[in-house]
Design an enzyme around this catalytic site. Structure first.
Site, PDB file in Angstrom:
ATOM      1  N   ASP A   1       8.155   7.345  -3.753  1.00 29.50           N
ATOM      2  CA  ASP A   1       8.509   8.092  -2.545  1.00 29.50           C
ATOM      3  C   ASP A   1       9.830   7.520  -2.011  1.00 29.50           C
ATOM      4  OD1 ASP A   1       7.886   5.752  -1.187  1.00 29.50           O
ATOM      5  OD2 ASP A   1       6.351   6.651   0.095  1.00 29.50           O
TER       6      ASP A   1
ATOM      7  N   CYS B   1       5.902   2.840  -3.759  1.00 32.81           N
ATOM      8  CA  CYS B   1       6.045   3.344  -2.394  1.00 32.81           C
ATOM      9  C   CYS B   1       6.270   2.129  -1.502  1.00 32.81           C
ATOM     10  CB  CYS B   1       4.861   4.214  -1.961  1.00 32.81           C
ATOM     11  SG  CYS B   1       3.291   3.377  -1.705  1.00 32.81           S
TER      12      CYS B   1
ATOM     13  N   THR C   1       4.259   0.139   0.329  1.00 24.87           N
ATOM     14  CA  THR C   1       3.314  -0.944   0.030  1.00 24.87           C
ATOM     15  C   THR C   1       2.762  -0.875  -1.386  1.00 24.87           C
ATOM     16  OG1 THR C   1       1.501   0.447   0.787  1.00 24.87           O
ATOM     17  CG2 THR C   1       2.515  -1.028   2.428  1.00 24.87           C
TER      18      THR C   1
ATOM     19  N   HIS D   1      -6.998  -7.355 -18.798  1.00 26.42           N
ATOM     20  CA  HIS D   1      -8.390  -7.111 -18.425  1.00 26.42           C
ATOM     21  C   HIS D   1      -8.687  -5.654 -18.084  1.00 26.42           C
ATOM     22  CE1 HIS D   1      -9.492 -11.534 -17.273  1.00 26.42           C
ATOM     23  NE2 HIS D   1      -8.819 -11.459 -18.418  1.00 26.42           N
TER      24      HIS D   1
ATOM     25  N   HIS E   1     -13.849  -6.693 -22.005  1.00 28.78           N
ATOM     26  CA  HIS E   1     -13.066  -5.873 -21.073  1.00 28.78           C
ATOM     27  C   HIS E   1     -13.050  -4.411 -21.488  1.00 28.78           C
ATOM     28  CE1 HIS E   1     -11.917  -9.593 -19.252  1.00 28.78           C
ATOM     29  NE2 HIS E   1     -11.383 -10.030 -20.378  1.00 28.78           N
TER      30      HIS E   1
HETATM   31  C1  RB5 Z   1       6.131   5.573   3.917  1.00 31.38           C
HETATM   32  O1  RB5 Z   1       6.642   5.265   5.161  1.00 31.38           O
HETATM   33  C2  RB5 Z   1       4.967   4.657   3.574  1.00 31.38           C
HETATM   34  O2  RB5 Z   1       3.867   4.954   4.385  1.00 31.38           O
HETATM   35  C3  RB5 Z   1       4.600   4.793   2.115  1.00 31.38           C
HETATM   36  O3  RB5 Z   1       5.706   4.496   1.357  1.00 31.38           O
HETATM   37  C4  RB5 Z   1       3.503   3.895   1.598  1.00 31.38           C
HETATM   38  O4  RB5 Z   1       3.724   2.567   1.950  1.00 31.38           O
HETATM   39  C5  RB5 Z   1       2.129   4.337   1.848  1.00 31.38           C
HETATM   40  O5  RB5 Z   1       1.149   3.746   1.351  1.00 31.38           O
END
Ligand code: RB5
Length: 146
Positions: free
Chosen positions: A11, A68, A70, A101, A136
């Site tokens: 993203d 993304c 996180t 694994h 595994h």
């Molecule tokens: C975008 O702002 C953020 O929410 C997205 O990149 C991600 O971290 C969501 O899990």
């Protein structure tokens, strides 16, 4: 793995890191399937997690990398497809173990919580580590993966 193709999706929060990892992959001799996004404009991570799942299901690539902010949202989205075993990793150890694994076929990275050098280390560990099989294998089969 003989097919040196890697699909990439991110993203807007993961866009810059995706571009850096694309350069790294090319320098390592991989062929890319770039599923976007292709700029910093705000987009929705579920669309890109699904794009990765669709690309693997269509056998456009045997493995992928998703990014993304996180790594959480895009990995949740990708893992809704049973063909996907996306592992959200934070260092080369978790990336290596995700292969050994879990036979992970997608590496998920959080661009806002992971430095570039760490991300590159994770990428190499993910690409270079084989699945151990054995006990595994039984567990991965229970995940319902094809
Ligand atoms: C975008 O702002 C953020 O929410 C997205 O990149 C991600 O971290 C969501 O899990």
């Amino acid at each position: 793995m003989t097919d040196k193709t890697v699909a990439l999706a991110a993203d807007h929060a993961g866009y810059e890191l995706k571009q850096s990892l694309a350069e790294e992959l090319v320098s390592l001799g991989y062929r890319l399937v770039d599923l976007g996004t292709n700029g910093p404009e705000s987009v929705d991570y579920p669309d890109y997690g699904k794009a990765m799942a669709d690309a693997l299901t269509a056998k456009r690539a045997p493995r992928g990398v998703i990014v993304c902010g996180t790594g959480i949202g895009i990995s949740i989205a990708a893992n809704r497809n049973p063909s996907v075993r996306a592992a959200l990793c934070h260092d080369s150890t978790t990336a290596r173990l995700a292969r050994q694994h879990n036979d992970a076929n997608v590496l998920a990275i959080g661009a806002r919580v992971t430095g570039l050098e760490t991300a590159k280390d994770m990428l190499r560990a993910f690409l270079d580590t084989p699945f151990e099989g054995g006990r595994h294998g039984r567990r991965v089969e229970k995940l319902g993966a094809p």
